[in-house]
Motif scaffolding. Structure first.
Motif, PDB file in Angstrom:
ATOM      1  N   CYS A 246       0.856  -1.188   0.000  1.00  0.00           N
ATOM      2  CA  CYS A 246       0.000   0.000   0.000  1.00  0.00           C
ATOM      3  C   CYS A 246       0.891   1.238   0.000  1.00  0.00           C
ATOM      4  O   CYS A 246       1.843   1.322   0.766  1.00  0.00           O
ATOM      5  CB  CYS A 246      -0.891  -0.020   1.244  1.00  0.00           C
ATOM      6  N   GLN A 248       0.302   3.955   1.125  1.00  0.00           N
ATOM      7  CA  GLN A 248       0.104   4.770   2.313  1.00  0.00           C
ATOM      8  C   GLN A 248       0.671   4.110   3.568  1.00  0.00           C
ATOM      9  O   GLN A 248       1.297   4.768   4.378  1.00  0.00           O
ATOM     10  CB  GLN A 248      -1.396   5.007   2.499  1.00  0.00           C
ATOM     11  N   CYS A 249       0.442   2.789   3.720  1.00  0.00           N
ATOM     12  CA  CYS A 249       0.854   2.144   4.976  1.00  0.00           C
ATOM     13  C   CYS A 249       1.815   0.972   4.768  1.00  0.00           C
ATOM     14  O   CYS A 249       2.339   0.433   5.737  1.00  0.00           O
ATOM     15  CB  CYS A 249      -0.373   1.657   5.746  1.00  0.00           C
ATOM     16  N   CYS A 266      -7.003  -1.784   0.634  1.00  0.00           N
ATOM     17  CA  CYS A 266      -6.096  -1.967   1.762  1.00  0.00           C
ATOM     18  C   CYS A 266      -6.942  -2.180   3.011  1.00  0.00           C
ATOM     19  O   CYS A 266      -7.735  -1.306   3.387  1.00  0.00           O
ATOM     20  CB  CYS A 266      -5.196  -0.739   1.930  1.00  0.00           C
ATOM     21  N   ASN A 268      -6.088  -2.155   5.928  1.00  0.00           N
ATOM     22  CA  ASN A 268      -5.668  -1.289   7.032  1.00  0.00           C
ATOM     23  C   ASN A 268      -6.161   0.150   6.853  1.00  0.00           C
ATOM     24  O   ASN A 268      -6.641   0.774   7.779  1.00  0.00           O
ATOM     25  CB  ASN A 268      -4.134  -1.311   7.131  1.00  0.00           C
ATOM     26  N   CYS A 269      -6.058   0.665   5.636  1.00  0.00           N
ATOM     27  CA  CYS A 269      -6.437   2.064   5.389  1.00  0.00           C
ATOM     28  C   CYS A 269      -7.931   2.231   5.105  1.00  0.00           C
ATOM     29  O   CYS A 269      -8.442   3.345   5.157  1.00  0.00           O
ATOM     30  CB  CYS A 269      -5.654   2.634   4.194  1.00  0.00           C
TER      31      CYS A 269
HETATM   32 ZN    ZN Z   1      -2.809   0.976   3.494  1.00  0.00          ZN
END
Ligand code: ZN
Length: 271
Positions: A246, A248-249, A266, A268-269
């Motif tokens: 990802c 972002q993360c 994702c 998580n996001c």
């Molecule tokens: Zn993410």
């Protein structure tokens, strides 16, 4: 497959060359598109002036004196403008020759596109009449999305692809917009609150506008080009990035199936 940004870039690319121009001649080389090209098009169109080139969902609408020429690019269609005659290729199914000598050429290898003539009020056309609001217009925002998804049990990802809720959002931009809004594609559409609907509607607009901006640099390619103008490469955040980190993360992007389409997100996001 051209999505809304590609169609909008195509509209801008050809509009500058067609608006206000008179049609001199029409060549139909292959009528077998998604729907057959009307046989009388070659006699109906000549002498008419193209007044505007607009777009509704993924339909290009060329408003002429006595009706509207509707063009859909399907899976692989493209339009380009030639400044001088050039021998048509195998997939060049349709030409519009203008009195100023320029020629609009429709190419479509897979022939899922469409070229239709509608002499009446375009809003009444069966393909357009039931469509939802344009995502980039003021008719679409978080409140509209909220109202239109009430009582719907389908996932928000599938709801975004439903042309009765909002038009022109294909698989790529549904995935991307949900990522930017931080919303799980699995969330039942009817369960999204007003705030999340607002975040998502905003993400839809920003995602589409950024894509149009990215394609803007290809506008000059519409004249005398060899390839398929309007198709441009972009960097995606989640789309087609299964198991990649990802952006972002850093966790791996998940790929699942929803209603026969691939969904990338994702875990998580996006919650
Ligand atoms: Zn993410």
């Amino acid at each position: 497959m051209p999505e809304l940004p590609e169609v909008e870039i195509t509209r801008r690319g050809v509009a500058a060359h067609l608006t206000g121009q008179r049609i001199e001649q029409v060549a139909v080389r292959h009528t077998g598109l998604r729907w057959p090209i009307a046989a009388d098009l070659a006699s109906v169109l000549p002498q008419q002036i193209i007044h505007t080139v607009s777009r509704r969902a993924k339909y290009l609408l060329m408003a002429c004196d006595h009706g509207v020429l509707i063009i859909h690019l399907g899976m692989s269609g493209s339009l380009r403008v030639l400044s001088e005659p050039m021998a048509p290729g195998k997939h060049d199914h349709f030409d519009l020759l203008l009195t100023n000598g320029r020629l609009l050429r429709f190419r479509d290898p897979r022939r899922f596109g469409a070229i239709l003539w509608w002499p009446g009020d375009i809003c009444q056309h069966p393909l357009l009449a039931g469509l939802g609001p344009e995502p980039l217009s003021e008719q679409f925002d978080g409140k509209v999305l909220y109202v239109r998804t009430r009582g719907r049990r389908v996932s928000i990802k599938e709801a975004l692809l439903n042309q009765h809720i909002v038009v022109g959002i294909g698989n790529i931009y549904a995935n991307e917009a949900l990522f930017h809004a931080g919303i799980s594609p699995l969330t039942p559409a009817g369960r999204l609150g007003v705030k999340r609907c607002e975040r998502l509607a905003e993400a839809v607009k920003v995602t589409l506008l950024r894509a149009i901006e990215a394609g803007g640099s290809s506008l000059r390619d519409f004249v005398d080009c060899e390839g398929s103008p309007g198709y441009f490469q972009q960097q995606y955040w989640v789309y087609d990035r299964a198991n990649q980190a990802c952006r972002q993360c850093g966790r791996p992007i998940m790929k699942i199936r929803q209603g026969q389409r691939s969904t990338f997100y994702c875990t998580n996001c996006q919650r």
